[in-house]
Write a protein that holds these residues in place. Structure first.
Motif, mmCIF file in Angstrom:
data_model
loop_
_atom_site.group_PDB
_atom_site.id
_atom_site.type_symbol
_atom_site.label_atom_id
_atom_site.label_comp_id
_atom_site.label_asym_id
_atom_site.label_seq_id
_atom_site.Cartn_x
_atom_site.Cartn_y
_atom_site.Cartn_z
ATOM 1 N N LEU A 31 0.803 -1.231 0.000
ATOM 2 C CA LEU A 31 0.000 0.000 0.000
ATOM 3 C C LEU A 31 0.836 1.281 0.000
ATOM 4 O O LEU A 31 0.545 2.184 -0.777
ATOM 5 N N PRO A 32 1.849 1.400 0.862
ATOM 6 C CA PRO A 32 2.628 2.645 0.806
ATOM 7 C C PRO A 32 3.524 2.661 -0.433
ATOM 8 O O PRO A 32 3.983 1.618 -0.896
ATOM 9 N N ASP A 33 3.774 3.849 -0.946
ATOM 10 C CA ASP A 33 4.618 3.998 -2.129
ATOM 11 C C ASP A 33 6.083 4.102 -1.690
ATOM 12 O O ASP A 33 6.644 5.199 -1.618
ATOM 13 N N VAL A 34 6.663 2.942 -1.358
ATOM 14 C CA VAL A 34 8.063 2.901 -0.932
ATOM 15 C C VAL A 34 8.789 1.798 -1.706
ATOM 16 O O VAL A 34 8.182 0.842 -2.173
ATOM 17 N N ALA A 35 10.093 1.941 -1.813
ATOM 18 C CA ALA A 35 10.901 0.961 -2.544
ATOM 19 C C ALA A 35 11.180 -0.277 -1.714
ATOM 20 O O ALA A 35 11.410 -1.350 -2.250
ATOM 21 N N SER A 36 11.141 -0.139 -0.381
ATOM 22 C CA SER A 36 11.491 -1.249 0.502
ATOM 23 C C SER A 36 10.629 -1.204 1.756
ATOM 24 O O SER A 36 10.256 -0.119 2.233
ATOM 25 N N VAL A 37 10.348 -2.380 2.301
ATOM 26 C CA VAL A 37 9.580 -2.479 3.547
ATOM 27 C C VAL A 37 10.281 -1.709 4.658
ATOM 28 O O VAL A 37 9.629 -1.125 5.527
ATOM 29 N N GLY A 43 4.298 1.973 13.212
ATOM 30 C CA GLY A 43 3.158 2.774 13.619
ATOM 31 C C GLY A 43 2.449 3.450 12.459
ATOM 32 O O GLY A 43 1.435 4.120 12.649
ATOM 33 N N TYR A 44 2.964 3.269 11.250
ATOM 34 C CA TYR A 44 2.345 3.849 10.058
ATOM 35 C C TYR A 44 0.936 3.283 9.896
ATOM 36 O O TYR A 44 0.732 2.074 9.917
ATOM 37 N N VAL A 45 -0.039 4.163 9.763
ATOM 38 C CA VAL A 45 -1.425 3.735 9.587
ATOM 39 C C VAL A 45 -1.721 3.663 8.094
ATOM 40 O O VAL A 45 -1.734 4.672 7.405
ATOM 41 N N PHE A 46 -1.937 2.437 7.619
ATOM 42 C CA PHE A 46 -2.243 2.218 6.211
ATOM 43 C C PHE A 46 -3.647 2.691 5.887
ATOM 44 O O PHE A 46 -3.883 3.268 4.834
ATOM 45 N N ALA A 47 -4.589 2.389 6.794
ATOM 46 C CA ALA A 47 -5.983 2.728 6.535
ATOM 47 C C ALA A 47 -6.771 2.759 7.832
ATOM 48 O O ALA A 47 -6.527 1.973 8.736
ATOM 49 N N GLU A 48 -7.717 3.689 7.894
ATOM 50 C CA GLU A 48 -8.712 3.731 8.969
ATOM 51 C C GLU A 48 -9.942 3.037 8.394
ATOM 52 O O GLU A 48 -10.706 3.640 7.650
ATOM 53 N N VAL A 49 -10.119 1.763 8.698
ATOM 54 C CA VAL A 49 -11.196 0.983 8.098
ATOM 55 C C VAL A 49 -12.533 1.326 8.736
ATOM 56 O O VAL A 49 -13.491 1.678 8.053
ATOM 57 N N PRO A 51 -13.079 3.717 11.819
ATOM 58 C CA PRO A 51 -12.510 4.516 12.904
ATOM 59 C C PRO A 51 -13.428 4.540 14.120
ATOM 60 O O PRO A 51 -14.633 4.643 13.944
ATOM 61 N N PRO A 52 -12.940 4.489 15.325
ATOM 62 C CA PRO A 52 -11.584 4.142 15.745
ATOM 63 C C PRO A 52 -11.441 2.644 16.023
ATOM 64 O O PRO A 52 -10.452 2.202 16.580
ATOM 65 N N ILE A 53 -12.424 1.846 15.618
ATOM 66 C CA ILE A 53 -12.474 0.431 15.984
ATOM 67 C C ILE A 53 -11.445 -0.401 15.238
ATOM 68 O O ILE A 53 -10.762 -1.239 15.827
ATOM 69 N N LEU A 54 -11.308 -0.199 13.935
ATOM 70 C CA LEU A 54 -10.408 -1.024 13.129
ATOM 71 C C LEU A 54 -9.538 -0.159 12.232
ATOM 72 O O LEU A 54 -10.048 0.632 11.433
ATOM 73 N N ARG A 55 -8.235 -0.316 12.425
ATOM 74 C CA ARG A 55 -7.242 0.341 11.575
ATOM 75 C C ARG A 55 -6.264 -0.714 11.091
ATOM 76 O O ARG A 55 -6.104 -1.758 11.718
ATOM 77 N N PHE A 56 -5.582 -0.418 10.009
ATOM 78 C CA PHE A 56 -4.450 -1.225 9.572
ATOM 79 C C PHE A 56 -3.200 -0.408 9.872
ATOM 80 O O PHE A 56 -2.974 0.632 9.262
ATOM 81 N N THR A 57 -2.432 -0.877 10.852
ATOM 82 C CA THR A 57 -1.262 -0.159 11.360
ATOM 83 C C THR A 57 -0.044 -1.068 11.288
ATOM 84 O O THR A 57 -0.105 -2.215 11.720
ATOM 85 N N PHE A 58 1.064 -0.553 10.776
ATOM 86 C CA PHE A 58 2.284 -1.346 10.631
ATOM 87 C C PHE A 58 3.018 -1.477 11.962
ATOM 88 O O PHE A 58 3.373 -0.495 12.599
ATOM 89 N N VAL A 59 3.239 -2.735 12.362
ATOM 90 C CA VAL A 59 4.005 -3.025 13.578
ATOM 91 C C VAL A 59 5.007 -4.124 13.243
ATOM 92 O O VAL A 59 4.678 -5.096 12.568
ATOM 93 N N GLN A 60 6.226 -3.959 13.726
ATOM 94 C CA GLN A 60 7.256 -4.992 13.595
ATOM 95 C C GLN A 60 7.280 -5.780 14.901
ATOM 96 O O GLN A 60 7.823 -5.324 15.894
ATOM 97 N N ASN A 61 6.685 -6.956 14.880
ATOM 98 C CA ASN A 61 6.568 -7.776 16.077
ATOM 99 C C ASN A 61 7.786 -8.693 16.190
ATOM 100 O O ASN A 61 7.942 -9.618 15.412
ATOM 101 N N THR A 62 8.633 -8.425 17.178
ATOM 102 C CA THR A 62 9.821 -9.259 17.375
ATOM 103 C C THR A 62 9.570 -10.369 18.393
ATOM 104 O O THR A 62 10.460 -11.157 18.672
ATOM 105 N N GLY A 63 8.353 -10.428 18.932
ATOM 106 C CA GLY A 63 8.015 -11.456 19.923
ATOM 107 C C GLY A 63 7.154 -12.546 19.326
ATOM 108 O O GLY A 63 7.290 -12.898 18.159
#
Length: 168
Positions: A31-37, A43-49, A51-63
């Motif tokens: 979705l974002p216009d970037v060359a690399s992940v 925390g980047y919000v891709f979409a407010e599907v 609001p405020p119940i469901l959003r698509f938010t980028f998280v890097q889960n290391t756990g």
């Protein structure tokens, strides 16, 4: 070891979960216009599907699921553990004849391996389903995490139902 038809159902469910998980992650990362992940800020919000119940938010889960035990130090340990658990579940599927148990095994195995793919590719798991706006569930998760959770619930349900059937 003979792979039974019902065990193949567990493997099929696992493959379906993996494909669905990886397709949704590929879609969200496109979705974002970037060359690399790596250029997508956490925390980047891709979409407010819804609001405020469901959003698509980028998280890097290391756990593990829902970000528990995060920090990144255990990347390969979690990867190896997930593969071993999945192998054990694959073997368990060959020993089972209960459909609910097979379904549960497929869900957990697929979810675990879906997240393993991310750990190997990125060094973290891509999470994006964000329902934290409800105030009830603060974690951001993905399809694989959902499958693991559903699978564990089905394992517990199968345990209760099979115990009750054995006592009857």
């Amino acid at each position: 070891m003979k792979i039974t038809r019902i065990a193949l159902a567990a493997y099929g469910i696992a493959v379906l979960i993996i494909v669905l998980d990886q397709l949704t992650k590929a879609w969200i990362l496109s979705l974002p216009d970037v060359a690399s992940v790596s250029q997508i800020p956490v925390g980047y919000v891709f979409a407010e599907v819804i609001p405020p119940i469901l959003r698509f938010t980028f998280v890097q889960n290391t756990g593990v699921s829902f970000g528990l035990f995060g920090g990144g130090e255990a990347r390969w340990g979690l990867t190896i553990f997930s593969v071993i658990v999945s192998a054990g579940l694959a073997w368990w599927a060959t020993q089972s004849d209960r459909r609910l148990l097979i379904t549960a095994i497929g869900f957990v195995m697929g979810g675990a391996l879906g997240n393993v793919i991310d750990r190997i590719r990125f060094g973290y798991v891509v999470d994006f389903i964000d329902v934290s706006g409800t105030g009830v569930f603060p974690w951001v998760f993905n399809i694989a995490d959902s499958a693991i959770t559903i699978g564990v619930v089905l394992l517990i349900l199968d345990s209760f139902l099979s115990d009750r059937a054995a006592k009857a």
